[in-house]
Structures are given as C-alpha cells and as structure tokens.
Design a protein around this motif. Structure first.
Motif, mmCIF file in Angstrom:
data_model
loop_
_atom_site.group_PDB
_atom_site.id
_atom_site.type_symbol
_atom_site.label_atom_id
_atom_site.label_comp_id
_atom_site.label_asym_id
_atom_site.label_seq_id
_atom_site.Cartn_x
_atom_site.Cartn_y
_atom_site.Cartn_z
ATOM 1 N N UNK A 162 -18.598 30.283 -50.515
ATOM 2 C CA UNK A 162 -19.765 29.397 -50.607
ATOM 3 C C UNK A 162 -19.492 28.380 -51.714
ATOM 4 N N UNK A 163 -19.737 27.107 -51.437
ATOM 5 C CA UNK A 163 -19.382 26.051 -52.391
ATOM 6 C C UNK A 163 -20.605 25.530 -53.134
ATOM 7 N N UNK A 164 -20.498 25.543 -54.453
ATOM 8 C CA UNK A 164 -21.573 25.138 -55.351
ATOM 9 C C UNK A 164 -21.314 23.707 -55.816
ATOM 10 N N UNK A 165 -22.348 22.856 -55.795
ATOM 11 C CA UNK A 165 -22.217 21.481 -56.297
ATOM 12 C C UNK A 165 -22.271 21.512 -57.820
ATOM 13 N N UNK A 166 -21.207 21.032 -58.445
ATOM 14 C CA UNK A 166 -21.105 21.022 -59.910
ATOM 15 C C UNK A 166 -20.852 19.594 -60.405
ATOM 16 N N UNK A 183 -17.509 20.150 -55.619
ATOM 17 C CA UNK A 183 -17.901 21.461 -55.117
ATOM 18 C C UNK A 183 -16.852 22.503 -55.503
ATOM 19 N N UNK A 184 -17.348 23.651 -55.901
ATOM 20 C CA UNK A 184 -16.490 24.736 -56.391
ATOM 21 C C UNK A 184 -16.862 26.014 -55.654
ATOM 22 N N UNK A 185 -15.874 26.781 -55.176
ATOM 23 C CA UNK A 185 -16.215 28.076 -54.564
ATOM 24 C C UNK A 185 -16.951 28.953 -55.573
ATOM 25 N N UNK A 213 -20.896 24.425 -43.885
ATOM 26 C CA UNK A 213 -19.880 25.380 -43.423
ATOM 27 C C UNK A 213 -20.589 26.715 -43.226
ATOM 28 N N UNK A 214 -19.999 27.616 -42.477
ATOM 29 C CA UNK A 214 -20.587 28.945 -42.295
ATOM 30 C C UNK A 214 -20.539 29.682 -43.625
ATOM 31 N N UNK A 233 -27.521 23.214 -55.150
ATOM 32 C CA UNK A 233 -27.013 22.973 -53.801
ATOM 33 C C UNK A 233 -25.770 23.828 -53.549
ATOM 34 N N UNK A 234 -25.871 24.655 -52.515
ATOM 35 C CA UNK A 234 -24.731 25.460 -52.083
ATOM 36 C C UNK A 234 -24.537 25.177 -50.600
ATOM 37 N N UNK A 235 -23.436 24.482 -50.303
ATOM 38 C CA UNK A 235 -23.105 24.107 -48.933
ATOM 39 C C UNK A 235 -24.246 23.398 -48.223
ATOM 40 N N UNK A 236 -24.945 22.524 -48.943
ATOM 41 C CA UNK A 236 -26.005 21.726 -48.341
ATOM 42 C C UNK A 236 -27.367 22.389 -48.320
#
Length: 185
Positions: free
Chosen positions: A46-50, A54-56, A112-113, A167-170
């Motif tokens: 899961x990607x976090x907006x930083x 974006x960072x896993x 993303x899933x 925000x995590x993956x939108x």
C-alpha cells in the motif's frame, strides 16, 4: 460429517471438525478468545503519499512527512508491524484482510489493489459528509471487494500523533492514534 468410501474421514474433514469443536482441556480454553479483531492496518505494498512521493507502507519510518487531507504534512510518530500466524487467523477470521481491487470504489480509487484490515476506516472520494468514515468490512460483497484469506499475514500500522486523514493509494484513510489501543483502551 461426511465420510469417504473407506469410512475414514479425510484430512480436510478432520481439520474442519477440529476447528469447529470446542476446546477439550483447560489449556486450550485459555488460548481461545472471543475478543473481535479491532486494529486498523494495511498490507504490504500500500502506497502512502509523503513529502517525497508515494512510499510503500512497509518502508515508512518515524519522522517521514505524510500528506494529510487538509494539505498539511505531519511527521510519522509511530510505526508498527503486526504479524499474524495461521493459528491466530483460524481463530480470528475477522482479522483476515479485505482486498479492495483497483478502481473498485471510483475511477483510480484505489489506484492499485490493496489489502487492508476490516477495521480500517476510510473516506470515499468526493463524499465529505462521512463524519466517521466507513470501515473496510462494510464494503465486503459490494463490487469486487472481498475478504482475502491468508495462512499468514502482516499488517503495517502508523500514525502521526494526532487524528488526521492520509492518502493511501487514492483513498483518504483515518489515522487516529486512539484506534490502536484496541477495544479495551
């Protein structure tokens, strides 16, 4: 219980009986709990907006700046990894992650899933009237959102020291430190 032609139960039937049966001794009784799964969290990837893109979630560190819904950047104050083994997941099926496929909630939401805890609160895009947010388990069965069963699973949990939305993956997700205390506080 169904029996095979040789009237001996299959391995799978044996496991079903063991899982569904009550504890047989006091030692097993102390390991069984009725407390429901209550922790939020995210699966790997899961990607976090930083502040630096974006960072896993599994690469997030304390003091990383996370972008919040109100436009601020708050630093990460707490990061944790929760590893669940097969026995725990068999005894607590509600701890199994919820899979939210790409575009399941809106166009590019999530982008993303992702796998999240059923207790993770998030806010649907364009819906600002959702005061408490919606728990992931509320979407199981809607569209392609489903509980994804795993033998072992790791949740990644973090917060910024104060309630906020990141925000995590939108998806805008609730990051409230109070949610990490569990049902008893």
């Amino acid at each position: 219980m169904l029996k095979s032609a040789n009237s001996k139960p299959s391995w799978l039937q044996d496991r079903q009986v063991l899982r569904d049966s009550a504890p047989v001794n006091a030692r097993e009784q102390t390991n069984v709990t009725t407390m429901p799964w209550s922790l939020p969290g995210f699966g790997a990837g899961a990607r976090v907006s930083t502040g630096f893109g974006t960072v896993p979630v599994e690469a997030l560190r304390i003091r990383d700046p996370v972008k919040t819904r109100d436009g601020r950047f708050l630093v990460v104050k707490h990061v944790d990894t929760i590893r669940l083994d097969r026995r725990f997941l068999l005894n607590h099926p509600d701890a199994q992650p919820i899979e939210i496929p790409k575009n399941a909630l809106a166009l590019n939401v999530p982008n993303q899933t992702i796998l999240v805890s059923g207790r993770q609160r998030f806010f649907l895009p364009g819906r600002y009237d959702q005061t408490p947010g919606t728990m992931a388990f509320d979407f199981v069965g809607i569209g392609r959102v489903q509980r994804k069963f795993h033998g072992y699973f790791t949740y990644y949990v973090f917060h910024c020291g104060e309630p906020c939305m990141a925000s995590i993956d939108g998806l805008w997700v609730d990051l409230d430190p109070a949610n990490l205390r569990g049902p008893t506080g």
